[in-house]
Write an enzyme that holds these catalytic residues in place. Structure first.
Site, PDB file in Angstrom:
ATOM      1  N   CYS A 107      73.670  37.512  55.155  1.00 39.25           N
ATOM      2  CA  CYS A 107      72.476  38.335  55.291  1.00 39.25           C
ATOM      3  C   CYS A 107      72.929  39.611  56.000  1.00 39.25           C
ATOM      4  O   CYS A 107      73.361  39.569  57.150  1.00 39.25           O
ATOM      5  CB  CYS A 107      71.434  37.577  56.100  1.00 39.25           C
ATOM      6  SG  CYS A 107      69.961  38.535  56.453  1.00 39.25           S
ATOM      7  N   CYS A 114      65.141  50.194  62.068  1.00 35.32           N
ATOM      8  CA  CYS A 114      64.420  50.140  60.790  1.00 35.32           C
ATOM      9  C   CYS A 114      63.431  51.285  60.709  1.00 35.32           C
ATOM     10  O   CYS A 114      62.860  51.703  61.715  1.00 35.32           O
ATOM     11  CB  CYS A 114      63.686  48.805  60.657  1.00 35.32           C
ATOM     12  SG  CYS A 114      62.974  48.562  58.996  1.00 35.32           S
ATOM     13  N   CYS A 118      56.580  46.928  60.635  1.00 37.95           N
ATOM     14  CA  CYS A 118      55.910  45.631  60.472  1.00 37.95           C
ATOM     15  C   CYS A 118      55.645  45.028  61.857  1.00 37.95           C
ATOM     16  O   CYS A 118      56.566  44.900  62.671  1.00 37.95           O
ATOM     17  CB  CYS A 118      56.775  44.685  59.651  1.00 37.95           C
ATOM     18  SG  CYS A 118      57.239  45.372  58.045  1.00 37.95           S
ATOM     19  N   CYS A 121      57.756  41.833  63.163  1.00 37.01           N
ATOM     20  CA  CYS A 121      59.217  41.824  63.056  1.00 37.01           C
ATOM     21  C   CYS A 121      59.867  42.487  64.268  1.00 37.01           C
ATOM     22  O   CYS A 121      59.502  43.600  64.652  1.00 37.01           O
ATOM     23  CB  CYS A 121      59.651  42.557  61.783  1.00 37.01           C
ATOM     24  SG  CYS A 121      61.440  42.583  61.556  1.00 37.01           S
TER      25      CYS A 121
HETATM   26  N1  SAH Z   1      62.951  45.656  55.027  1.00 36.58           N
HETATM   27  C1  SAH Z   1      63.264  44.669  54.010  1.00 36.58           C
HETATM   28  C2  SAH Z   1      64.451  43.826  54.392  1.00 36.58           C
HETATM   29  C3  SAH Z   1      64.228  42.907  55.592  1.00 36.58           C
HETATM   30  S1  SAH Z   1      64.115  41.299  54.982  1.00 36.58           S
HETATM   31  C4  SAH Z   1      62.034  43.841  53.715  1.00 36.58           C
HETATM   32  O1  SAH Z   1      61.048  43.987  54.420  1.00 36.58           O
HETATM   33  O2  SAH Z   1      62.038  43.076  52.759  1.00 36.58           O
HETATM   34  C5  SAH Z   1      63.536  40.388  56.310  1.00 36.58           C
HETATM   35  C6  SAH Z   1      62.470  39.422  55.869  1.00 36.58           C
HETATM   36  O3  SAH Z   1      62.015  38.682  57.007  1.00 36.58           O
HETATM   37  C7  SAH Z   1      61.268  40.152  55.310  1.00 36.58           C
HETATM   38  O4  SAH Z   1      60.673  39.405  54.292  1.00 36.58           O
HETATM   39  C8  SAH Z   1      60.364  40.180  56.521  1.00 36.58           C
HETATM   40  O5  SAH Z   1      59.035  40.401  56.172  1.00 36.58           O
HETATM   41  C9  SAH Z   1      60.610  38.831  57.116  1.00 36.58           C
HETATM   42  N2  SAH Z   1      60.251  38.735  58.538  1.00 36.58           N
HETATM   43  C10 SAH Z   1      60.154  39.728  59.425  1.00 36.58           C
HETATM   44  N3  SAH Z   1      59.790  39.261  60.627  1.00 36.58           N
HETATM   45  C11 SAH Z   1      59.673  37.930  60.491  1.00 36.58           C
HETATM   46  C12 SAH Z   1      59.352  36.879  61.401  1.00 36.58           C
HETATM   47  N4  SAH Z   1      59.100  37.125  62.679  1.00 36.58           N
HETATM   48  N5  SAH Z   1      59.338  35.620  60.921  1.00 36.58           N
HETATM   49  C13 SAH Z   1      59.627  35.363  59.617  1.00 36.58           C
HETATM   50  N6  SAH Z   1      59.941  36.314  58.734  1.00 36.58           N
HETATM   51  C14 SAH Z   1      59.963  37.582  59.160  1.00 36.58           C
END
Ligand code: SAH
Length: 346
Positions: A107, A114, A118, A121
């Protein structure tokens, strides 16, 4: 004053060949050096033993190799490995090796911090400092491949762009990195084993389709109701769902490649009947599957994992509509390596 030397990996093979010709050497020397830089992933001109000492000194005088350094490696009780990766300018990103019985997945990060916001996150709380260079993305993959061979006795099998950053907001560098990862002049991995995850930058999804990319696409959907999605991922106000839908339809028409939706089910946010109905409806627009991701709490705030019952209801509703859905359990939680937890804590 010393002029800042150029990162040699920013040169194409052609440019490298031209450089040698301009310096009175053979174009072929460029091929040799290119091989050291990419397929052999060399971090030092000193390694390049099939070119003369003088040539190595000349390269040293003209260029640098802005490679990464794995500063700290943490290993989870479930076998997940997290690398804290130091970049040439001192900034840090993280990448993760996720082993299963049959494969290992890397990964990788695409940005320092970023661009997005969100609310659930941890990475989003870091400021976006800069985009990663193609070589810096490539190096993360090389490092994890080595760890995979060392600890799990097999090469890396899959790559997901689900680390720090929004890959489609660093489009050119991510594409160049993938080109080198999949090229025979790089790591020669199959693009089918690579997934790029985006929070849904519609314009760039269309661009990827036009560029006829061969890797897979995942979209962090989390809600198919505009208001909810805007609330949990505020930047999505610029990327409304109808536009996303249209971009994904365009993607499928051009690539014939199914989309994976990522959906974390949160209590009281997106686990009610209306949310699930909206998800099912959205899933009908293009062939897809759904990964229901376990929530990794980043504080004790607004977001809480939905009940098992609610997650079951979600799976049932999707399956009744012939949509494949899987629950993705967290890996590497104890070392803050799970989805959404990458935040350079250590
Ligand atoms: N910016 C891209 C790549 C990051 S992927 C994207 O958003 O797809 C990381 C994944 O983990 C994304 O699906 C994100 O929404 C998810 N994610 C973020 N915070 C999280 C959390 N606290 N618990 C579970 N999943 C989470």
């Amino acid at each position: 004053m010393e002029i800042e030397k150029k990162d040699i990996r920013s040169l194409t093979k052609e440019q490298l060949r031209d450089f040698f010709v301009a310096n009175g050497d053979k174009a072929f020397r460029g091929n040799q050096v290119y091989e050291w830089l990419w397929s052999k992933a060399s971090h030092s001109f000193e390694d390049m033993t099939n070119v003369s000492k003088e040539t190595r000194a000349m390269l040293e005088n003209n260029f640098v190799i802005n490679h990464i350094k794995v500063d700290q490696m943490q290993r989870s009780e479930d076998g997940t490995v997290k690398n804290a990766v130091r970049l040439h300018d001192g900034l840090i990103v993280e990448s993760v090796l996720i082993p299963t019985e049959t494969r290992t997945t890397a990964c990788v990060s695409s940005q320092v911090g970023c661009s997005l916001d969100c609310n659930f996150c941890a990475t989003a709380r870091l400021k976006r400092m800069r985009n990663l260079e193609p070589g810096e993305i490539y190096d993360q993959v090389v490092a994890i491949d080595r760890e995979s061979r060392l600890y799990y006795n097999h090469p890396l099998s899959n790559i997901v762009f689900m680390g720090m950053g929004e890959p489609l907001m660093n489009y050119n560098n991510v594409m160049k990195a993938i080109d080198m990862i999949t090229s025979d002049e790089g790591l020669g991995m199959s693009p089918k084993r690579i997934t790029v995850s985006t929070s849904g930058v519609s314009k760039m999804i269309k661009k990827m389709a036009d560029d006829e990319v061969k890797f897979k696409l995942a979209v962090s959907l989390h809600s198919a109701i505009e208001e909810t999605r805007n609330h949990i991922m505020p930047f999505t106000k610029n990327f409304p769902l109808p536009e996303l839908r249209e971009a994904l339809q365009y993607w499928y028409k051009k690539t014939k490649s199914k989309v994976t939706y990522e959906y974390v089910v949160w209590k009281g946010i997106n686990d009610d009947k209306a949310s699930i109905d909206a998800l099912v409806k959205f899933c009908k627009y293009v062939p897809c599957k759904v990964n229901l991701i376990e929530y990794n709490p980043i504080d004790d705030g607004e977001f809480q994992q939905a009940s098992d019952q609610a997650i079951d209801n979600c799976i049932k509703a999707l399956e009744q509509n012939d949509i494949v859905a899987k629950v993705r359990r967290s890996r590497g939680k104890d070392i803050d390596a799970a989805c959404g937890q990458l935040a350079n804590k250590s």
